[in-house]
Design an enzyme around this catalytic site. Sequence first.
Site, PDB file in Angstrom:
ATOM      1  N   LYS A  79       7.816  -1.345   0.543  1.00  0.00           N
ATOM      2  CA  LYS A  79       8.120  -0.171  -0.274  1.00  0.00           C
ATOM      3  C   LYS A  79       9.223   0.614   0.429  1.00  0.00           C
ATOM      4  O   LYS A  79       9.225   0.721   1.665  1.00  0.00           O
ATOM      5  CB  LYS A  79       6.854   0.674  -0.411  1.00  0.00           C
ATOM      6  CG  LYS A  79       6.974   1.921  -1.280  1.00  0.00           C
ATOM      7  CD  LYS A  79       5.618   2.622  -1.372  1.00  0.00           C
ATOM      8  CE  LYS A  79       5.661   3.851  -2.257  1.00  0.00           C
ATOM      9  NZ  LYS A  79       4.328   4.489  -2.396  1.00  0.00           N
ATOM     10  N   SER A 154       2.777   5.104  -7.124  1.00  0.00           N
ATOM     11  CA  SER A 154       4.210   5.093  -6.870  1.00  0.00           C
ATOM     12  C   SER A 154       4.733   3.775  -6.307  1.00  0.00           C
ATOM     13  O   SER A 154       5.938   3.526  -6.291  1.00  0.00           O
ATOM     14  CB  SER A 154       4.560   6.219  -5.889  1.00  0.00           C
ATOM     15  OG  SER A 154       3.917   6.017  -4.635  1.00  0.00           O
ATOM     16  N   SER A 178      -1.647   5.268  -5.194  1.00  0.00           N
ATOM     17  CA  SER A 178      -0.335   4.638  -5.357  1.00  0.00           C
ATOM     18  C   SER A 178      -0.255   3.185  -4.914  1.00  0.00           C
ATOM     19  O   SER A 178       0.764   2.533  -5.135  1.00  0.00           O
ATOM     20  CB  SER A 178       0.733   5.450  -4.613  1.00  0.00           C
ATOM     21  OG  SER A 178       0.992   6.648  -5.304  1.00  0.00           O
TER      22      SER A 178
END
Length: 486
Positions: A79, A154, A178
């Site tokens: 990420k 996210s 997330s």
Amino acid sequence: MTQLTELTLSELRRKLAARELSSREVTQAYLQRIAATNGGLNAFLTVCTDSALAEADAADARIAAGNAAPLTGIPLALKDIFLAEGTRTTCGSKILENFTAPYDGTAVAKLKAQGAVLLGKLNMDEFAMGSSNENSAFGTARNPWNKGHVAGGSSGGSAAAVAARQAVATLGTDTGGSIRQPASHCGVVGLKPTYGRVSRYGVIAYASSLDQVGPLTRTVEDCAMMLDGIAGFDPLDSTSIDTPAGGYAAGLDGDLKGVRIGLPKEYFIDGLDPDVKQAVDAAIATCKSLGAELVEVSLPHTDFAVACYYLIATAEASSNLARYDGIRYGKRVEEGSGLIEMYRQSRAAGFGPEVKRRIMLGTYALSSGYYDAYYLKAQKVRTLIRDDFTAAFNNVDVLLTPVAPTPAFKIGEKSNDPLQMYLSDIFTIPVNLAGTCAMSQPCGFSKAGLPIGLQLIGKPFAEGELLRIAHAFEQATDWHKKHAGI
């Protein structure tokens, strides 16, 4: 070459160790897969082709020398919230669009020390603020099962990349769901470890008392292997807990006989999507058939979790994001009549609307005259929520709930309704407030063919037990074997 991307992490490890495959072969297959599919998915923001191939060659040399670790030669992705030295790190924001990380965060350093191959950086909601990846400054990551639907957020790019076979496993972060929510929406496994289990050093902060690093993978065994690679005490992180960690992959044995599974009545609500309810009910029946004892429990303060979270998280974000001023690093707008005007212009141009909304909410909650009424009260409610979990775990080994109220929704469906977007994390947020561990694993599909996840919540620092129970369920089902087929 495409077939190589179908191997799970554990399968790939065995073939690399046996010298049946080289890391370079596998890495090239993944790079080709990314090139062929990322245009329609937007999961990768940065692809590190040259460095990935160099790392693969180094891994092959290490394997040949008999010095391999479990993750040596395994192609992974991060990420874009993790600092990786010399690599562009945007956090999904225009304000960091051209920022290059000056050092490795601890989780990244641990992966590199094992000889893992880092394929690149993955799309995310800006500063991890979002539940759909629609808040990314660089476009929405799309769901591999249906590109008209969100991948979740996210860590949307992290889940989409695993589901689309662009990486064998990825790292994400989980502040209010997330990792687990996008894992559910994309049909993969996602684990949020206990707060303090994995170092946050070198992870760009959103809400420091809630953020936690965790893996997204195709199987529970792969998830355990990833956790083995990143867990452990880190003196560079003041919130890291010095408690024994590791041995998670080795502990995946046993069944569900005698396991007490709690079903929180507050999580099985009338508004639950019928397809989600059907899939979770079927999962409960499977657990019962495997010998688990089902116990109804209560988490009475669940209704206050979303409001509590959006006070604490935004307050911490307001503090953490104050460092982005256009002076030391990040976007700078030179226009304006003075320093304050330059700050204002740089932040206005660099931050997206959701980040601005949360900064303003947090600043208001921390402002003079409102601190006691909002932030302090939210912290007291947080203690009550944590106490609910403590009481429940006196009677059960693990809790079982849905991950999200619905399957992945359409892109744009909730963009103009922030409250509805926030409520999509209603089943995941309490875990972060309590600081315990939880995971999502596939348990079914909607009538429209979208994945549905099952949430298992474990006791603090009981990731081994949590993974063992999840593995027993996985072995009795075939949901994890389904492929998005793009």
